[in-house]
Design a protein around this motif. Sequence first.
Motif, PDB file in Angstrom:
ATOM      1  N   GLN A  32      50.831  50.405 -19.697  1.00  0.00           N
ATOM      2  CA  GLN A  32      52.254  50.122 -19.473  1.00  0.00           C
ATOM      3  C   GLN A  32      53.027  51.359 -19.038  1.00  0.00           C
ATOM      4  N   ASN A  33      52.534  52.546 -19.420  1.00  0.00           N
ATOM      5  CA  ASN A  33      53.201  53.774 -18.982  1.00  0.00           C
ATOM      6  C   ASN A  33      52.378  54.520 -17.940  1.00  0.00           C
ATOM      7  N   LYS A  34      51.344  53.837 -17.430  1.00  0.00           N
ATOM      8  CA  LYS A  34      50.491  54.402 -16.375  1.00  0.00           C
ATOM      9  C   LYS A  34      49.918  55.754 -16.794  1.00  0.00           C
ATOM     10  N   LEU A  35      49.428  55.796 -18.017  1.00  0.00           N
ATOM     11  CA  LEU A  35      48.880  57.042 -18.526  1.00  0.00           C
ATOM     12  C   LEU A  35      47.403  56.892 -18.843  1.00  0.00           C
ATOM     13  N   ILE A  36      46.663  57.945 -18.528  1.00  0.00           N
ATOM     14  CA  ILE A  36      45.260  58.011 -18.938  1.00  0.00           C
ATOM     15  C   ILE A  36      45.021  59.390 -19.525  1.00  0.00           C
ATOM     16  N   MET A  37      44.259  59.447 -20.623  1.00  0.00           N
ATOM     17  CA  MET A  37      43.829  60.748 -21.118  1.00  0.00           C
ATOM     18  C   MET A  37      42.307  60.818 -21.004  1.00  0.00           C
ATOM     19  N   ILE A  38      41.859  61.874 -20.345  1.00  0.00           N
ATOM     20  CA  ILE A  38      40.414  62.089 -20.211  1.00  0.00           C
ATOM     21  C   ILE A  38      40.109  63.403 -20.909  1.00  0.00           C
ATOM     22  N   ASP A  39      39.349  63.300 -22.019  1.00  0.00           N
ATOM     23  CA  ASP A  39      39.026  64.495 -22.807  1.00  0.00           C
ATOM     24  C   ASP A  39      40.266  65.314 -23.147  1.00  0.00           C
ATOM     25  N   GLY A  40      41.310  64.637 -23.544  1.00  0.00           N
ATOM     26  CA  GLY A  40      42.507  65.332 -23.995  1.00  0.00           C
ATOM     27  C   GLY A  40      43.458  65.764 -22.888  1.00  0.00           C
ATOM     28  N   GLN A  41      43.064  65.617 -21.642  1.00  0.00           N
ATOM     29  CA  GLN A  41      43.953  65.973 -20.523  1.00  0.00           C
ATOM     30  C   GLN A  41      44.654  64.707 -20.043  1.00  0.00           C
ATOM     31  N   MET A  42      45.963  64.818 -19.877  1.00  0.00           N
ATOM     32  CA  MET A  42      46.779  63.648 -19.520  1.00  0.00           C
ATOM     33  C   MET A  42      46.931  63.501 -18.016  1.00  0.00           C
ATOM     34  N   TYR A  43      46.887  62.258 -17.550  1.00  0.00           N
ATOM     35  CA  TYR A  43      47.107  61.963 -16.130  1.00  0.00           C
ATOM     36  C   TYR A  43      48.034  60.755 -16.019  1.00  0.00           C
ATOM     37  N   ARG A  44      48.793  60.727 -14.918  1.00  0.00           N
ATOM     38  CA  ARG A  44      49.474  59.491 -14.512  1.00  0.00           C
ATOM     39  C   ARG A  44      48.553  58.830 -13.509  1.00  0.00           C
ATOM     40  N   PHE A  45      48.459  57.509 -13.577  1.00  0.00           N
ATOM     41  CA  PHE A  45      47.634  56.874 -12.559  1.00  0.00           C
ATOM     42  C   PHE A  45      48.427  55.866 -11.754  1.00  0.00           C
ATOM     43  N   SER A  46      47.998  55.696 -10.530  1.00  0.00           N
ATOM     44  CA  SER A  46      48.561  54.662  -9.670  1.00  0.00           C
ATOM     45  C   SER A  46      47.390  54.072  -8.904  1.00  0.00           C
ATOM     46  N   ILE A  47      47.579  52.851  -8.460  1.00  0.00           N
ATOM     47  CA  ILE A  47      46.471  52.184  -7.767  1.00  0.00           C
ATOM     48  C   ILE A  47      46.928  51.799  -6.370  1.00  0.00           C
ATOM     49  N   ASN A  57      44.491  56.650  -8.199  1.00  0.00           N
ATOM     50  CA  ASN A  57      44.934  58.037  -8.030  1.00  0.00           C
ATOM     51  C   ASN A  57      45.370  58.603  -9.372  1.00  0.00           C
ATOM     52  N   LEU A  58      44.861  59.774  -9.675  1.00  0.00           N
ATOM     53  CA  LEU A  58      45.242  60.420 -10.925  1.00  0.00           C
ATOM     54  C   LEU A  58      46.000  61.696 -10.634  1.00  0.00           C
ATOM     55  N   LYS A  59      47.079  61.889 -11.328  1.00  0.00           N
ATOM     56  CA  LYS A  59      47.808  63.147 -11.182  1.00  0.00           C
ATOM     57  C   LYS A  59      47.916  63.785 -12.562  1.00  0.00           C
ATOM     58  N   LYS A  60      47.441  65.022 -12.632  1.00  0.00           N
ATOM     59  CA  LYS A  60      47.438  65.710 -13.919  1.00  0.00           C
ATOM     60  C   LYS A  60      48.869  65.997 -14.338  1.00  0.00           C
ATOM     61  N   GLY A 231      36.758  67.524 -15.321  1.00  0.00           N
ATOM     62  CA  GLY A 231      36.441  67.106 -16.686  1.00  0.00           C
ATOM     63  C   GLY A 231      36.076  68.306 -17.539  1.00  0.00           C
ATOM     64  N   MET A 232      35.476  68.034 -18.682  1.00  0.00           N
ATOM     65  CA  MET A 232      35.106  69.101 -19.606  1.00  0.00           C
ATOM     66  C   MET A 232      33.616  69.020 -19.926  1.00  0.00           C
ATOM     67  N   ASP A 233      32.969  70.167 -20.013  1.00  0.00           N
ATOM     68  CA  ASP A 233      31.618  70.216 -20.578  1.00  0.00           C
ATOM     69  C   ASP A 233      31.772  70.512 -22.062  1.00  0.00           C
ATOM     70  N   LYS A 234      30.957  69.812 -22.852  1.00  0.00           N
ATOM     71  CA  LYS A 234      31.003  70.029 -24.308  1.00  0.00           C
ATOM     72  C   LYS A 234      29.585  70.342 -24.765  1.00  0.00           C
ATOM     73  N   ILE A 235      29.437  71.481 -25.422  1.00  0.00           N
ATOM     74  CA  ILE A 235      28.096  72.000 -25.746  1.00  0.00           C
ATOM     75  C   ILE A 235      28.027  72.383 -27.215  1.00  0.00           C
ATOM     76  N   TYR A 236      26.884  72.067 -27.824  1.00  0.00           N
ATOM     77  CA  TYR A 236      26.672  72.421 -29.241  1.00  0.00           C
ATOM     78  C   TYR A 236      25.242  72.905 -29.390  1.00  0.00           C
ATOM     79  N   ILE A 237      25.075  74.065 -30.018  1.00  0.00           N
ATOM     80  CA  ILE A 237      23.729  74.603 -30.216  1.00  0.00           C
ATOM     81  C   ILE A 237      23.327  74.381 -31.673  1.00  0.00           C
ATOM     82  N   LEU A 238      22.145  73.800 -31.843  1.00  0.00           N
ATOM     83  CA  LEU A 238      21.650  73.502 -33.194  1.00  0.00           C
ATOM     84  C   LEU A 238      21.309  74.795 -33.930  1.00  0.00           C
ATOM     85  N   PRO A 239      21.296  74.767 -35.261  1.00  0.00           N
ATOM     86  CA  PRO A 239      20.899  75.973 -36.000  1.00  0.00           C
ATOM     87  C   PRO A 239      19.442  76.329 -35.703  1.00  0.00           C
ATOM     88  N   LYS A 240      19.116  77.582 -35.896  1.00  0.00           N
ATOM     89  CA  LYS A 240      17.791  78.127 -35.562  1.00  0.00           C
ATOM     90  C   LYS A 240      16.660  77.355 -36.246  1.00  0.00           C
TER      91      LYS A 240
END
Lengths: 393, 78
Positions: A32-47, A57-60, A231-240
């Motif tokens: 309803q407000n033409k909003l999308i959040m992708i990984d915490g980043q907000m965009y307005r969208f239009s079609i 179309n996404l505008k940050k 977008g975002m890369d998300k990385i996690y390294i397991l303990p030794k």
Amino acid sequence: MSREKDFQTINESIKKLFLAEYPTSRIKVNAQNKLIMIDGQMYRFSITTNLDYRKINLKKIQMKSKKGKLRSKNSKRILTKIAMMATVAGIGAAVHLTSSLNEKDTVSQVTTEYTSAVPEKQTIPYTIVIEQEKPKENDLEENTITLFKEIVFTDTLGYEKKQETIQEFGNFIEEYSKRYGLDYNLNVALFTQERSNDRSNPNYNNVGQITELLCGEKITAPVYEEEKFIGMDKIYILPKCYDNYPLEALETMGNFSEFSNLEQEKIQEAIGLKKEGYEIYRLTDVKNTVSLNIKVSCAYLSYLINKQQNLVKGLASYNMGYTRINEKVSEEEILRGQVTEADDPNYLNNIFRYLTKEELEKGFTIQYASGEVVHYQIEGMDYEKETEHSIRR
Amino acid sequence: MEDTFFLDTTEGSIECRVITNLYSEKRKKHYLVYEYVDEKNDDLYVSSYDPEDETNTLNDVSDSDELREVTELFESMM
């Protein structure tokens, strides 16, 4: 069907569309407000659409703050005590076109108005376009790094080490510098400083000198393609402790009774994060696989620079740890080599010594997750002065 | 029906449209999220307020941590 349920359906449909495109991302939709959040980043969208294609179309955008006095005859209703979602805007303000997935998961155009009957479905291809203008040269934010301490440029051996870095690892350094919005020349110098020169050293492939300290850190880094944020890369390294176990068995290994409570906690955390789209790696793989090592090193550097919102502090954190480089430590102290608790207080100069005069004059460009592109100009030192051991380049 | 209002600032008056209200349990604060009616500006805006305050003052959220928390709260409401 109620309006709220209409919007719920639209939200879910659009979310599915985006998840198909960004399968590992966290997507939230407010149609309803033409909003999308992708990984915490907000965009307005239009079609935009025609018979042959549909383009989303996404505008940050950002969330900013303002102060003032609210003036409205409905001020009491607006400034309510109870948090509630805004009432649904009229149909005219909503998305005119929506899409929903049919049984075969293809995208189909459904209707132009909610009140009209659903027309016969037809399949139309779609693309998602993120609007992000390439910043013009004079729009770049300028920042200055002042060299308070003389750089002692490297000798012939150092120069050769740098050339080896470029020959052996340059492709990966270039790839991941671009991916994470970092400066290639600066990264070549950093990896030259960090890596071992001894091929017989079992740590030789650990180009970025990743250590156990990184295990359990939730590393997130903005990703760019042709300088556009995607977008975002998300990385996690397991303990030794997990090094000798197969990664594929992570979720099925039982309660890990052979590990300590803390180690078990980290492994359970990894299982949860994997579901949120994190890439999970074993420490041994990160240390011994060159491409992965450089990827994680660059992602971690970007993560630190963004966390510190500062290139000098981000670089210093890479060597000295994020918590040591807190707000009480100034850029000047770092550049003067005055962070004495660090193993290498002269870390930044030790990186800069591998740069040429031309590379220093050019400066460094960093893309921040916020969308800012900052160019760092280097000044303050007579770096034309060369030591008797340095070579002309 | 959508709620609109005028925000009177030192720079003038801006017509705004309410997106939502939020409440932070952690900070015990109320927030108003809104946008400009003039669609040339696509950003969202947030201000904190006190429902008991009859002057209808909207306050700045200048602390970056607080702004980040509000953004996360907004995301959780989506």
